[in-house]
Scaffold this motif. Structure first.
Motif, PDB file in Angstrom:
ATOM      1  N   SER A  55       2.284  -5.492  -9.623  1.00  0.00           N
ATOM      2  CA  SER A  55       2.168  -6.257  -8.371  1.00  0.00           C
ATOM      3  C   SER A  55       0.833  -5.935  -7.716  1.00  0.00           C
ATOM      4  N   SER A  56       0.118  -6.975  -7.328  1.00  0.00           N
ATOM      5  CA  SER A  56      -1.142  -6.716  -6.620  1.00  0.00           C
ATOM      6  C   SER A  56      -1.052  -7.203  -5.175  1.00  0.00           C
ATOM      7  N   VAL A  57       0.191  -7.289  -4.718  1.00  0.00           N
ATOM      8  CA  VAL A  57       0.415  -7.724  -3.330  1.00  0.00           C
ATOM      9  C   VAL A  57      -0.254  -6.776  -2.351  1.00  0.00           C
ATOM     10  N   SER A  65      -1.221  -9.888 -15.067  1.00  0.00           N
ATOM     11  CA  SER A  65      -0.883 -10.905 -14.077  1.00  0.00           C
ATOM     12  C   SER A  65       0.282 -10.402 -13.217  1.00  0.00           C
ATOM     13  N   GLU A  66       0.470 -11.077 -12.110  1.00  0.00           N
ATOM     14  CA  GLU A  66       1.537 -10.689 -11.191  1.00  0.00           C
ATOM     15  C   GLU A  66       2.880 -10.779 -11.900  1.00  0.00           C
ATOM     16  N   ARG A 123      -2.582  -1.965  -6.247  1.00  0.00           N
ATOM     17  CA  ARG A 123      -2.160  -2.165  -7.621  1.00  0.00           C
ATOM     18  C   ARG A 123      -0.954  -1.260  -7.814  1.00  0.00           C
TER      19      ARG A 123
END
Lengths: 284, 263, 378
Positions: free
Chosen positions: C256-258, C284-285, C262
């Motif tokens: 998750s790169s929310v 990718s997410e 990272r």
């Protein structure tokens, strides 16, 4: 429990007695009789007679010579064959084994007879040689030393291949890799590593072939001429036809002595070989 | 891979094939010749006919010889198997002084020149009235066959677990019953292989037979020997082919039996 | 006695393998194996049986010809050259000493094969025997020697002619454990003294880590990762390497790169990605990511009853677990704990004072530092 085992084990000895009796009566006694018959009244005159008759002495030498020749031929043919067997696997090994052992099971009388057919002037061998233009006229293969050698070599070859093969099988093939990576070309690797390690098998094969060859009778009789007579034939002739039991027995004893000497000689050679290998690890 | 090593390889395998051909050639050449229509043993044979087989099978001399050979071989087999199995068991199981000597004695017919033994047996048997008799032949062949049986049974004995016999004895079975129900079934392959060896040894035996047979008592090898010295006829080739087939079957049988052993 | 290098050759790269492929029938033994070896370097090829390391060794020696690829020794192509012309020394797995020759005879053999004569030859033999410590045993036969002594004869035979490279095929496999440690150092001492370039093959990772400058890990015919022992231990690139070298806990979650960070999420924990993860990581997410963390890098804490109510997902790089096994090994404690999703985690601690209380069934909390974890690929 141990008493039971020992009693059981010892009771087996009784069962052995009939075999011993049979062998003593029908093996040792006949051999002793031969020796006894050769020295009537403890006289060695028949031995003297044999050893001073040029014809007989010639036969003795010829027997030796033929045996040596046949042994040599068998080693020459048998060594590569044993090597091939030691490297073969699967169906190839089976094929080579069958080719080697099948003749073993056919009586040597029949095999000698087959050679008679093949080697005669109108036989297959001569036909092929003429057809391929190697010779123009049939050569006398039968009734000659060549014929006798071929016939005897054919019979003795399995006896030669098997001991050599048995030893070769146990040679570690990594040793040849080690020789190779150490810088030895295939020829040197063979001469310095493989061949010395196969020698015990070669010795055993040579002993076997030579001593068995000394006593051959049927094959030289059928494939050789009177010039190729071997001791076995002489003995058979003296006993079977001439009914000269004393002379025949003396010849038989001479053959026994020669066989014993051959075993002894090879034993000494083998022992010497072992000493030499142990003492000199390095070359020169 | 260098060129010279490839050439060496090819030459080597050609040589090996040549030796294999040398080994097999005589063994098989008599078969096609036995089917020839000609009266000689020229190769290649002319035509295809069973006449030589008929000649041989219908010839009373060959018939008698076959029966004699069969009798001798079967009796030899019976005697040598009985004596040899017993001897093998005794040598394997018990310890006594002179055991090495006894073992050497049993194996020595293998290394003695056959002609010497033959004349000895002939001279002695003549004195004892055994020459020219069936019994004499059987005895002589048994002496020759015995080592084979002993070697074959001994080899099998190495694979048998000795505790099985002790267990049987411990359970109360006597030695004979133990042998019959426990030991014998386990060594049977070796015994049967030895029996086949013994049969073939006697069946093919010629040197001793030459001395111990007479005109009225002949075995097949002796008949072959006398025919072959007179003339080389396809009839003998027919006999040879039959004998070859028997030998081949015997060899196959032994290999099959012993292969199951090894598994 | 220093080992010779042919003049004009590339001094740095002793051996180069490029794209080596080899199949035996339908079985692929080697797949695109490539690496370079520097002079005087000690490389160990490590991997389980059947991984291709021994096949690679035999390709280098010249016993096997690859289907494709190039082998270069000090810059020269040796693919068509048979083993006896490659100037390589080799120690075989069970030594392959010539049983019918003495120790001196065995060691002398390569010199004899190369046509070295006289005084020089005798000196080379006695020198190497002295280096390996067998100078008084020259007249013995191999069967009269112990395993360790045979090992040294094999080594002497491989080194006596100053080869460009020395190959060791599982050299310590035949020795018992006690002797192995001593022999590892012995071999190292000898080859370092001679400045030899060495390639060793083994399945024993401790041996690889102790003796090598670099280690090449093989799996199923491919070279998976190559590096110094430390690199391999601290930054394994694949699950296989992480698990093969030492022990690893392998945790899987979704990327998750929310919020610019990272992170890797799972149902019962949240982990920050390690700083070592590259900028262009290509995840990718929501993609599944595996990372490894060594048992000794996980800290373990007691959980008070009040803490148990705190939501686990709030704090990253921590999670709760229940102790399953607690094993005391004298030098350390080993614990196996189970996370709430059922995954077992191995922990090692030398902090002996605190460990006693963590009996099976105890609820505990784990924590770790992202810098101690490694993202794995493949």
């Amino acid at each position: 429990m141990f008493g039971l085992k020992r009693r059981f084990a010892n009771s087996w000895f009784l069962v052995l007695v009939p075999s011993i009796v049979v062998l003593l009566c029908f093996f040792v006694v006949p051999l002793a009789y031969v020796v006894g018959r050769s020295i009537p009244d403890y006289s060695l005159k028949y031995y003297v007679m044999i050893l001073t008759t040029p014809v007989y002495v010639k036969v003795i030498f010829l027997t030796f010579k033929t045996s040596i020749l046949v042994t040599f031929v068998c080693l020459l043919l048998g060594y590569p064959y044993a090597y091939a067997m030691s490297r073969a696997q699967g169906w190839l090994l089976i094929a080579l084994s069958i080719a080697l052992l099948l003749p073993f099971w056919v009586s040597f009388l029949l095999r000698t007879f087959a050679w008679m057919i093949l080697l005669q002037d109108t036989g297959l061998i001569n036909k092929v040689l003429i057809a391929t233009g190697i010779i123009n006229e049939p050569i006398g293969l039968i009734r000659s030393t060549v014929g006798v050698t071929i016939g005897m070599a054919h019979i003795l070859l399995p006896y030669v291949v098997l001991p050599i093969y048995a030893v070769m099988r146990r040679i570690d093939h990594r040793l040849m890799d080690a020789a190779s990576i150490s810088g030895a070309r295939p020829v040197r690797a063979f001469c310095r590593v493989y061949f010395p390690l196969s020698l015990p098998g070669v010795y055993a094969a040579a002993v076997l072939a030579f001593t068995l060859g000394l006593g051959f009778y049927i094959t030289p009789a059928l494939l050789g001429s009177s010039r190729n007579t071997m001791i076995g034939q002489l003995i058979a002739e003296q006993i079977g036809e001439q009914l000269n039991f004393e002379a025949g027995s003396a010849m038989a004893v001479i053959l026994l002595i020669l066989t014993g000497m051959a075993f002894g000689f090879f034993g000494v050679v083998q022992w010497l070989g072992k000493q030499r290998l142990a003492l000199t690890g390095m070359s020169h | 891979m260098t060129a010279s090593s490839t050439i060496a390889r090819v030459v080597f395998w050609l040589a090996v094939c040549a030796v294999a051909a040398f080994l097999l050639l005589p063994t098989v050449v008599i078969i096609p010749i036995s089917f020839t229509t000609a009266a000689n043993t020229l190769f290649p044979p002319v035509g295809f006919s069973f006449k030589w087989y008929r000649t041989v099978i219908e010839d009373p001399a060959w018939q008698t010889a076959t029966i004699t050979s069969l009798k001798v071989a079967l009796l030899t087999m019976a005697c040598s198997v009985t004596l040899g199995t017993a001897a093998a068991l005794a040598l394997f199981r018990s310890q006594f002084i002179g055991k090495t000597a006894v073992r050497a004695l049993i194996l020595s017919p293998l290394v003695t020149p056959l002609i010497v033994l033959a004349i000895g047996v002939f001279m002695v048997f003549s004195r004892w009235g055994l020459a020219g008799t069936l019994v004499g032949l059987v005895i002589a062949d048994t002496v020759l066959a015995l080592p084979f049986v002993v070697v074959s049974v001994t080899a099998t004995l190495y694979t048998v677990n000795p505790n099985l016999e002790l267990a049987s004895l411990g359970l109360g079975a006597g030695p004979w019953r133990t042998f019959r129900r426990v030991t014998l079934p386990l060594i049977l392959p070796g015994v049967v292989a030895g029996a086949i060896f013994a049969f073939i040894t006697s069946w093919d035996e010629v040197v001793m037979a030459i001395f111990l047979t007479t005109a009225s008592l002949r075995t097949i090898p002796v008949l072959v020997w006398s025919q072959v010295r007179a003339e080389i006829s396809p009839a003998v080739a027919a006999v040879g082919s039959i004998l070859f087939v028997i030998s081949a079957l015997g060899m196959a049988a032994v290999r099959l039996i012993l292969r199951d052993e090894q598994r | 006695m220093k080992l010779a290098v042919p003049s004009g050759a590339t001094k740095d790269v002793a051996l180069e393998l490029k794209g080596i492929c080899k199949s035996f029938g339908s079985a692929v033994a080697l797949q695109d194996v490539s690496f370079q070896l520097e002079r005087s370097e000690f490389l160990t090829m490590l991997g389980p049986s059947g991984s291709g390391k021994t096949t690679t060794l035999r390709v280098i020696a010249g016993f096997i010809t690859p289907d494709r690829g190039a082998v270069r020794l000090h810059g020269r192509d040796v693919l068509g050259t048979p083993p006896y012309r490659r100037n390589i020394g080799m120690v075989f797995q069970d030594y392959a000493l010539f049983p019918h020759m003495t120790v001196a005879g065995n060691v002398d053999f390569p010199l004899e094969a190369r046509g070295v004569r006289g005084k020089k030859r005798r000196k080379m033999v006695s020198d190497i025997l002295e280096i390996v410590g067998l100078e008084s045993l020259g007249d013995r036969l191999p069967r009269q020697l112990s395993g360790g002594q045979q090992q040294r004869v094999a080594l002497a035979r491989a080194l006596v002619f100053n080869p460009e490279i020395v190959l060791l095929d599982e050299p310590l496999g035949a020795l018992d454990t006690k002797l192995r440690g001593a022999m590892q150092l012995e071999i190292l001492r000898v080859v370092k003294r001679l400045g030899a370039t060495v390639i060793s093959v083994t399945h024993d990772q401790e041996e690889a880590l102790v003796m090598s400058d670099r280690v090449a890990i093989f799996s199923q015919g491919s070279l998976v990762q190559m590096g110094s022992p430390r690199q391999l231990y601290e930054t394994p690139q694949t699950e296989f390497v992480a698990d093969f070298i030492g022990e690893s806990n392998i945790l899987r979650g979704r990327f998750s790169s929310v919020g610019g960070g990272r992170e890797i999420h799972s149902t019962c924990w949240r982990a920050e990605a390690p700083p070592s993860l590259a900028e262009h990581h290509g995840f990718s997410e929501g993609a599944v990511v595996a990372f490894a963390i060594r048992p000794e890098n996980i800290a373990i804490h007691r959980v008070s009853e009040s803490d148990a109510t705190v939501s686990e997902l709030n704090r990253p790089n921590r999670c709760t677990a229940v102790v399953r096994d607690n094993i005391y090994l004298g030098v350390e404690f080993r614990l196996v704990v189970v996370l709430s999703d059922g995954q077992p985690v191995q922990i090692r601690s030398r902090n002996l004072k605190d460990m006693d209380g963590f009996t099976p069934g105890t609820k505990i909390e784990l924590s770790w530092s992202p810098g101690d974890s490694v993202v794995l690929r493949g």
